[in-house]
Design a protein around this motif. Sequence first.
Motif, PDB file in Angstrom:
ATOM      1  N   ARG A   1      -4.307  -3.864  -6.851  1.00 29.85           N
ATOM      2  CA  ARG A   1      -3.475  -2.682  -7.070  1.00 29.85           C
ATOM      3  C   ARG A   1      -2.034  -3.112  -7.353  1.00 29.85           C
TER       4      ARG A   1
ATOM      5  N   ALA B   1      -6.695 -12.657   0.253  1.00 27.35           N
ATOM      6  CA  ALA B   1      -7.370 -11.349   0.290  1.00 27.35           C
ATOM      7  C   ALA B   1      -8.074 -11.146   1.632  1.00 27.35           C
TER       8      ALA B   1
ATOM      9  N   MET C   1      -6.197  -4.359  -2.470  1.00 23.37           N
ATOM     10  CA  MET C   1      -4.756  -4.257  -2.274  1.00 23.37           C
ATOM     11  C   MET C   1      -4.017  -5.192  -3.239  1.00 23.37           C
ATOM     12  N   LEU C   2      -4.453  -6.455  -3.343  1.00 20.99           N
ATOM     13  CA  LEU C   2      -3.790  -7.408  -4.252  1.00 20.99           C
ATOM     14  C   LEU C   2      -3.895  -6.935  -5.703  1.00 20.99           C
TER      15      LEU C   2
ATOM     16  N   ALA D   1     -13.647  -6.859   4.796  1.00 18.75           N
ATOM     17  CA  ALA D   1     -12.270  -7.380   4.839  1.00 18.75           C
ATOM     18  C   ALA D   1     -11.873  -7.925   3.464  1.00 18.75           C
ATOM     19  N   VAL D   2     -12.739  -8.738   2.867  1.00 26.19           N
ATOM     20  CA  VAL D   2     -12.465  -9.295   1.535  1.00 26.19           C
ATOM     21  C   VAL D   2     -12.202  -8.171   0.533  1.00 26.19           C
TER      22      VAL D   2
ATOM     23  N   GLU E   1     -11.264  -5.007   0.977  1.00 28.58           N
ATOM     24  CA  GLU E   1     -10.023  -4.265   1.190  1.00 28.58           C
ATOM     25  C   GLU E   1      -8.791  -5.090   0.808  1.00 28.58           C
ATOM     26  N   GLY E   2      -8.782  -6.367   1.187  1.00 26.42           N
ATOM     27  CA  GLY E   2      -7.638  -7.222   0.843  1.00 26.42           C
ATOM     28  C   GLY E   2      -7.523  -7.412  -0.664  1.00 26.42           C
ATOM     29  N   ALA E   3      -8.662  -7.597  -1.328  1.00 25.75           N
ATOM     30  CA  ALA E   3      -8.636  -7.842  -2.777  1.00 25.75           C
ATOM     31  C   ALA E   3      -8.220  -6.580  -3.533  1.00 25.75           C
TER      32      ALA E   3
ATOM     33  N   ARG F   1      -8.427  -9.145 -10.873  1.00 21.59           N
ATOM     34  CA  ARG F   1      -8.760 -10.543 -10.657  1.00 21.59           C
ATOM     35  C   ARG F   1      -9.209 -10.854  -9.228  1.00 21.59           C
TER      36      ARG F   1
ATOM     37  N   HIS G   1      -8.631 -15.850  -2.715  1.00 19.67           N
ATOM     38  CA  HIS G   1      -9.660 -15.339  -1.810  1.00 19.67           C
ATOM     39  C   HIS G   1      -9.184 -15.410  -0.353  1.00 19.67           C
TER      40      HIS G   1
ATOM     41  N   GLY H   1      -7.093  -8.146   4.319  1.00 15.98           N
ATOM     42  CA  GLY H   1      -8.101  -7.153   4.680  1.00 15.98           C
ATOM     43  C   GLY H   1      -8.442  -7.202   6.157  1.00 15.98           C
ATOM     44  N   ALA H   2      -8.543  -8.417   6.694  1.00 16.61           N
ATOM     45  CA  ALA H   2      -8.915  -8.554   8.107  1.00 16.61           C
ATOM     46  C   ALA H   2      -7.788  -8.079   9.025  1.00 16.61           C
TER      47      ALA H   2
ATOM     48  N   LEU I   1       0.818  -1.214   0.000  1.00 13.39           N
ATOM     49  CA  LEU I   1       0.000   0.000   0.000  1.00 13.39           C
ATOM     50  C   LEU I   1       0.848   1.259   0.000  1.00 13.39           C
TER      51      LEU I   1
ATOM     52  N   SER J   1     -13.177 -12.723  -5.859  1.00  8.42           N
ATOM     53  CA  SER J   1     -13.623 -12.755  -4.458  1.00  8.42           C
ATOM     54  C   SER J   1     -15.111 -12.420  -4.344  1.00  8.42           C
TER      55      SER J   1
ATOM     56  N   LEU K   1      -8.097  -4.339   9.171  1.00  5.94           N
ATOM     57  CA  LEU K   1      -9.188  -3.875  10.044  1.00  5.94           C
ATOM     58  C   LEU K   1      -8.833  -4.070  11.521  1.00  5.94           C
TER      59      LEU K   1
END
Lengths: 196, 196
Positions: B172, A162, B169-170, B162-163, B165-167, B178, A159, A166-167, A110, B183, A170
């Motif tokens: 980006r 990801a 990031m990946l 959470a999903v 935000e994590g996705a 994808r 998945h 993300g978790a 990030l 997801s 948070l």
Amino acid sequence: MTRKGDQTRERILVEAARLFQKQGFQTTSLSDILAATNLKKGALYFHFANKNEIALAALERARIELSSFLDNALSSPNPQEALNRYFSSLLNWQQEKGLVGGCIFGNTALEMGDTDERFASFVAAVFEDWIIRLRNVVEEAQLAGIVRNDISADSLARHMVAVTEGAIMLDRLNKNNRALSESFNNLKLFLFLDSK
Amino acid sequence: MTRKGDQTRERILVEAARLFQKQGFQTTSLSDILAATNLKKGALYFHFANKNEIALAALERARIELSSFLDNALSSPNPQEALNRYFSSLLNWQQEKGLVGGCIFGNTALEMGDTDERFASFVAAVFEDWIIRLRNVVEEAQLAGIVRNDISADSLARHMVAVTEGAIMLDRLNKNNRALSESFNNLKLFLFLDSK
């Protein structure tokens, strides 16, 4: 390199990683690293040419750590056991770290994702390796009839990573471990066929 | 404030947000913002006392944007339609942004989470509001027998954020969409009872 030299290098990387995770890479100066390690400039420059070199070495050190964490967590010959151990080990790791700092790879992605190609590609490779290892176990679990097979193992593994990233973000923000622990419960219900 | 003053303020916030997302908050200097907006120092200081004030105003602007995005995406009286529109609108938004920059809230959480309490609590509140709005729709969908009800709506909503935000990031990092698109497909299979 002498044993003492190795120890100094290690100390620089540990303190630098701690500072990068706490305050970001860009804000951390070489003076911050000198202060945290109690070293003179010359001793630091003996090991690293500049801050970028320190950051890449710290990421490499974290990559090796993640790699042996995954080796260990996913080592069971029973794929269901391997996945369960993976989830519980990651939760333990988050607890032990005291929820501070988050994931060094997610943070780097990030902070540096759009600016420095070397960092972005290093971190992208770490995530790909993580996804491939999970995919292999998920594939075994699908063949054994343990995990749903209406979605590709690759998609499930991506998945899972990801969700994890993300978790962790948070939870770092809220200073608890709720998102990761609940998300892992949800992932288990999603993945395992016998939990339906 | 005059209309021209409003426009200048807006221009500062748009350019500052773009810089923060591209290169991080810490690296962005007031001079960068002056160069990007083509303003003199005095004009900038007329609107904001310092960089922190600009960052908080840019976050507030993004919060309002997210809020009206959610109002719009989740507005259908049919909860299944609302959730489907939510997923497709978010994917569209990611495409339109060209995958650059990621999520300003996730970025801020990771860059400032452990250092500046004002930023951390602002961003934590944004995520909580997002989770609550999703929870309300998920709850309706559970009552209508559309979404699984063996998990609380709150936990499902937190998992969805959470999903996401994590996705983001990946994606980006990998410069494709994808992770988010796969997801979201996975989330639909997880949430909707008729997809089993």
